[in-house]
Design an enzyme around this catalytic site. Structure first.
Site, PDB file in Angstrom:
ATOM      1  N   ASN A 155      32.649  -8.279 -11.095  1.00  0.00           N
ATOM      2  CA  ASN A 155      32.115  -6.933 -11.288  1.00  0.00           C
ATOM      3  C   ASN A 155      33.113  -6.098 -12.088  1.00  0.00           C
ATOM      4  OD1 ASN A 155      33.953  -5.519  -9.346  1.00  0.00           O
ATOM      5  ND2 ASN A 155      32.883  -6.810  -7.863  1.00  0.00           N
ATOM      6  N   ILE A 196      33.638  -7.980   5.162  1.00  0.00           N
ATOM      7  CA  ILE A 196      34.930  -7.588   5.737  1.00  0.00           C
ATOM      8  C   ILE A 196      34.765  -6.468   6.756  1.00  0.00           C
ATOM      9  CG2 ILE A 196      37.197  -6.602   5.217  1.00  0.00           C
ATOM     10  CD1 ILE A 196      37.015  -8.016   2.480  1.00  0.00           C
ATOM     11  N   LEU A 197      34.089  -5.396   6.358  1.00  0.00           N
ATOM     12  CA  LEU A 197      33.939  -4.257   7.266  1.00  0.00           C
ATOM     13  C   LEU A 197      33.169  -4.635   8.527  1.00  0.00           C
ATOM     14  CD1 LEU A 197      33.238  -1.467   4.642  1.00  0.00           C
ATOM     15  CD2 LEU A 197      35.181  -1.531   6.203  1.00  0.00           C
ATOM     16  N   LYS A 235      24.839   2.496   5.503  1.00  0.00           N
ATOM     17  CA  LYS A 235      26.007   1.617   5.608  1.00  0.00           C
ATOM     18  C   LYS A 235      26.980   2.118   6.667  1.00  0.00           C
ATOM     19  CE  LYS A 235      29.501  -0.589   2.642  1.00  0.00           C
ATOM     20  NZ  LYS A 235      30.019  -0.713   1.239  1.00  0.00           N
ATOM     21  N   LYS A 270      27.318  -0.644   9.720  1.00  0.00           N
ATOM     22  CA  LYS A 270      28.577  -1.379   9.814  1.00  0.00           C
ATOM     23  C   LYS A 270      29.562  -0.764  10.803  1.00  0.00           C
ATOM     24  CE  LYS A 270      28.277  -3.518   5.279  1.00  0.00           C
ATOM     25  NZ  LYS A 270      28.997  -3.951   4.065  1.00  0.00           N
TER      26      LYS A 270
END
Length: 401
Positions: free
Chosen positions: A209, A308-309, A338, A342
């Site tokens: 990206n 990851i989070l 989000k 999360k």
């Protein structure tokens, strides 16, 4: 920015980077600082004391056996006078002597005698920097509370390339400015992830990206300036390590970043996920370059990368979690989703694309948390990172005490 009336003692040890210390004196004085210079004998082989005297407007000290000064215990007077001791350049030899408590010249003696913070800007050949002895001395100095600024990586006077370049004068100046600021994260361990991740298709091609890592690196530097002990997990970027970073780990893939963050965050107080981590990776990596077949199509099967989070949030005990949401549309709704999904403490949302966010020198953020929102208007990423850290520190104290 101002250093008006601040008392900075600049130590200069022997190395070709000593010439940069001349500009550093000027930059510190331009902001109103009082600067006194102490040189080692070897430093005088690169720059004369007369040069530093002209730039600082103060007498330059070199010898511990200056009878006129030591009659009044001059090394003690200097140690007490300084609000900050900055040694730039700090040679491998000087670091070794400081690590072992030597006091065989004026500069090493006053470092033992001062109660003020000591900052070192290492400068040496890349092999000398990487040598286990230097790294062991570095670890000892850090453990004792010495602040390490750099070094940077790049071309060196010896013709080699690698880590060991002294930070530029403006970077050292900014680190000293920050040291007098409000250290809202003092005593806390912070992990910051930054940059993109690359997922290899074959030995030549990858999926990636457009993240440059600049925002994440600015956040890491701002956290250091706020007093935190910072570990930086960096994707594939071409950025110098910010001054004062305790540890940097370089990774390439999302899986590698996941592993590095999980290890570093095990004893961290705060994790700031500023990296643009790839959501998917190829199911299999080809061992050899995939060859183009005329008139054919190539289909890649992608599988989901570890989150990851979400992995951190699922742990029974975990750091204070700060996420980022880079969106091209519906920014607020996606960010709030989000944040909740999360289990984050704060999320920093920003619009990307069409000249916004990625590959730019500035950015704008909106912070969301349970029951609150804060707008951080478009600004240089360095300034924006400092604002972000102030909000993160405030939220951390509100939630974690």
């Amino acid at each position: 920015m101002s250093l008006a009336q601040r008392r900075i003692l600049l130590g200069v040890s022997g190395g070709i980077a000593a010439y940069k210390a001349c500009e550093l004196v000027r930059r510190l004085r331009d902001l109103g600082a009082h600067v006194r210079v102490v040189m080692t004998e070897n430093a005088t082989r690169f720059v004369t004391p007369t040069t530093f005297q002209a730039l600082s407007g103060e007498a330059v000290r070199v010898s511990l056996w200056d009878e006129s000064a030591e009659a009044a215990m001059g090394h003690i007077e200097l140690a007490r006078w300084a609000e900050r001791v900055l040694i730039a350049p700090a040679s491998a030899d000087l670091m070794a002597r400081l690590a072992h408590g030597h006091a065989d010249d004026l500069l090493s003696t006053l470092c033992l005698a001062t109660a003020s913070p000591v900052y070192l800007a290492p400068a040496m050949n890349q092999q000398m920097w990487a040598h286990p002895a230097t790294q062991a001395n570095l670890a000892v100095l850090r453990e004792r509370g010495t602040h390490i600024l750099g070094p940077a990586a790049g071309d060196q006077a010896c013709g080699e390339v690698g880590s060991g370049r002294m930070l530029e004068p403006h970077q050292l100046r900014d680190a000293i400015i920050a040291s007098f600021g409000d250290r809202v994260l003092a005593g806390l361990k912070v992990v910051v992830s930054a940059g993109p991740t690359y997922e290899d298709i074959d030995p030549v091609r990858f999926i990636g990206n457009r993240s440059s890592g600049k925002m994440g690196f600015a956040v890491a530097e701002a956290a250091v300036q706020a007093g935190a002990q910072v570990t930086l997990i960096a994707g594939p970027v071409s950025l110098a390590t910010p001054p004062g970073i305790a540890m940097r780990a370089d990774v390439r893939s999302a899986a590698q970043m996941h592993a590095a963050v999980m290890e570093a965050a095990a004893d961290a107080d705060i994790y700031i996920g500023a990296a643009a981590v790839g959501d998917y990776r190829p199911n299999a990596r080809a061992d050899n370059k995939l060859k183009k077949q005329s008139g054919s199509e190539l289909t890649l099967q992608l599988i989901e990368n570890p989150d990851i989070l979400a992995s951190l949030s699922a742990q029974q005990t975990h750091p204070f979690l700060v996420g980022f949401a880079a969106e091209t549309q519906n920014v607020e709704s996606y960010a709030r989703d989000k944040l909740q999904r999360k289990g984050l403490d704060v999320i920093a949302a920003n619009q990307v694309g069409d000249g916004l966010g990625f590959e730019t020198a500035d950015n704008a953020l909106t912070l969301y948390w349970a029951g609150g929102v804060a707008e951080l208007p478009r600004a240089d990423k360095t300034a924006l990172a400092r604002q972000l850290i102030e909000h993160v520190a405030a939220r951390y104290k509100a939630v974690r005490g």
